[in-house]
Motif scaffolding. Structure first.
Motif, PDB file in Angstrom:
ATOM      1  N   CYS A 120      -3.682   2.452   5.456  1.00  0.00           N
ATOM      2  CA  CYS A 120      -4.056   1.038   5.478  1.00  0.00           C
ATOM      3  C   CYS A 120      -5.546   0.804   5.668  1.00  0.00           C
ATOM      4  O   CYS A 120      -5.991  -0.343   5.687  1.00  0.00           O
ATOM      5  N   SER A 121      -6.312   1.878   5.820  1.00  0.00           N
ATOM      6  CA  SER A 121      -7.763   1.691   5.821  1.00  0.00           C
ATOM      7  C   SER A 121      -8.247   1.367   4.410  1.00  0.00           C
ATOM      8  O   SER A 121      -9.330   0.819   4.213  1.00  0.00           O
ATOM      9  N   ASN A 122      -7.417   1.684   3.408  1.00  0.00           N
ATOM     10  CA  ASN A 122      -7.714   1.334   2.017  1.00  0.00           C
ATOM     11  C   ASN A 122      -7.190  -0.071   1.711  1.00  0.00           C
ATOM     12  O   ASN A 122      -6.283  -0.562   2.378  1.00  0.00           O
ATOM     13  N   TYR A 123      -7.740  -0.673   0.670  1.00  0.00           N
ATOM     14  CA  TYR A 123      -7.247  -1.982   0.229  1.00  0.00           C
ATOM     15  C   TYR A 123      -5.835  -1.821  -0.334  1.00  0.00           C
ATOM     16  O   TYR A 123      -5.541  -0.890  -1.105  1.00  0.00           O
ATOM     17  N   LEU A 124      -4.943  -2.728   0.034  1.00  0.00           N
ATOM     18  CA  LEU A 124      -3.597  -2.726  -0.530  1.00  0.00           C
ATOM     19  C   LEU A 124      -3.085  -4.154  -0.646  1.00  0.00           C
ATOM     20  O   LEU A 124      -3.468  -5.037   0.112  1.00  0.00           O
ATOM     21  N   LYS A 125      -2.226  -4.345  -1.618  1.00  0.00           N
ATOM     22  CA  LYS A 125      -1.628  -5.655  -1.847  1.00  0.00           C
ATOM     23  C   LYS A 125      -0.196  -5.465  -2.318  1.00  0.00           C
ATOM     24  O   LYS A 125       0.081  -4.643  -3.199  1.00  0.00           O
ATOM     25  N   LEU A 126       0.729  -6.231  -1.742  1.00  0.00           N
ATOM     26  CA  LEU A 126       2.131  -6.210  -2.122  1.00  0.00           C
ATOM     27  C   LEU A 126       2.525  -7.591  -2.624  1.00  0.00           C
ATOM     28  O   LEU A 126       2.357  -8.581  -1.906  1.00  0.00           O
ATOM     29  N   ASP A 127       3.052  -7.655  -3.851  1.00  0.00           N
ATOM     30  CA  ASP A 127       3.482  -8.921  -4.454  1.00  0.00           C
ATOM     31  C   ASP A 127       4.950  -8.814  -4.838  1.00  0.00           C
ATOM     32  O   ASP A 127       5.320  -7.986  -5.676  1.00  0.00           O
ATOM     33  N   LEU A 128       5.788  -9.642  -4.250  1.00  0.00           N
ATOM     34  CA  LEU A 128       7.208  -9.659  -4.594  1.00  0.00           C
ATOM     35  C   LEU A 128       7.382 -10.202  -6.012  1.00  0.00           C
ATOM     36  O   LEU A 128       6.804 -11.229  -6.373  1.00  0.00           O
TER      37      LEU A 128
END
Length: 326
Positions: A120-128
């Motif tokens: 989680c130190s990296n960029y992350l995105k979750l889209d349902l």
């Protein structure tokens, strides 16, 4: 507010949600009551206001793998979370649902019975992407956890598929049995379970990668049947008879090598054809439903909406509008 909650607050870039959920935190003996929040941008304080997140002991931080949060959750569309610069690791098991993961400048569409393991130190995105998403989520940490993460990410892909009876899922569920006070005994048990869980998903992924180039002939034949004859009615019995193969073994093997059930594979194929017909022809929704082998139009609309979050007509209008803009 706990140290972890403060770190999480600083790391979340956006959180857009319409959901019901039930959080489980280590050391919390009771399940937090479900609640509904209408679709809106909400602060992490609101998101966690009823939660209890324990502070791990110095011993756990220095010597063990430890949980920072553990939850079983159901999300309803729309749901998006975007974050970076959190000094923690995310392990998420999707029981049912489909979402888009943006991570390390790449995008992945991930579905039922899958694990993701992210730094989680990296960029992350979750889209349902679908109406409902049932998943179990852990934020975890430990001195040597990056080693497991690097092993998991060896092929550059941050997820793996599994089956519902997999040892990884059994181990994950055992973690929910230890929501007691942070005694050294409980911290040792959790650390042992986390070690087993991480080991299992790494082994599952490596086996999956090694088998990916080999698919048995009867499964290849079945995939071809469903891909090319998607307008026909197929059952396990009819496929078993055509392929001269035990239907239970056929279903099990298909799930093992294709990572979805035969019916889900057929539905996916039909929906892909339907999307093409919506964009390239003037056929009505009824005509498209019939042309892909679905006689019941309301059922087709329901399947299509589950697959895309839009009705067929909404999909056609949205895509046409986008093409007009470019």
């Amino acid at each position: 507010m706990s140290t972890f909650a403060k770190r999480w607050n600083r790391s979340v870039l956006s959180l857009h949600s319409s959901y019901t959920d039930a959080f489980y935190q280590p050391n919390l003996n009771t399940r937090i009551s479900s609640r509904k929040i209408s679709s809106q941008n909400i602060s992490l304080e609101d998101f966690l206001k009823e939660s209890y997140i324990p502070s791990p002991s110095t011993h756990a931080i220095e010597s063990l793998y430890y949980l920072e949060i553990l939850a079983k959750t159901t999300r309803n569309f729309p749901f998006t979370i975007e974050m970076k610069d959190l000094d923690s690791f995310l392990l998420l098991y999707t029981k049912k649902g489909r979402y888009r993961l943006t991570y390390d400048n790449k995008q992945y569409v991930i579905g039922d019975n899958s694990f993701i393991f992210l730094d989680c130190s990296n960029y992350l995105k979750l889209d349902l992407l679908e109406q409902n998403w049932d998943f179990e989520i852990l934020f975890l940490n430990g001195q040597q956890i990056n080693y497991y993460y690097q092993l998991f990410l060896e092929n550059g892909i941050p997820y793996c598929n599994c089956i519902p009876s997999d040892d990884s899922i059994t181990t994950l569920h055992k973690l929910f049995s230890y929501e007691e006070n942070n005694s050294i005994t409980v911290e040792l048990i959790r650390s042992s379970l986390l070690t087993s869980l991480l080991t299992n998903i790494i082994l599952t992924k490596h086996v999956d990668c090694n088998q990916s180039s080999y698919v048995p002939n009867h499964i290849k034949q079945m995939m071809t049947i469903l891909q090319t004859r998607y307008t026909e009615k197929h059952t396990l019995d009819s496929l078993s008879e055509e392929l001269n193969y035990n239907k239970y073994k056929l279903a099990k093997d298909f799930k093992r090598y294709v990572h979805k059930s035969p019916i889900d594979y057929l539905i996916d194929r039909r929906m892909e054809v339907a999307k093409q017909l919506l964009l390239t022809t003037n056929k009505t929704v009824n005509e498209i439903a019939e042309s892909i082998g679905i006689a019941n139009t309301p059922h087709f609309i329901h399947l299509f909406k589950n697959h895309t979050t839009l009705t067929p007509l909404q999909y056609r209008e949205k895509k046409s509008h986008y093409e007009d803009l470019i």
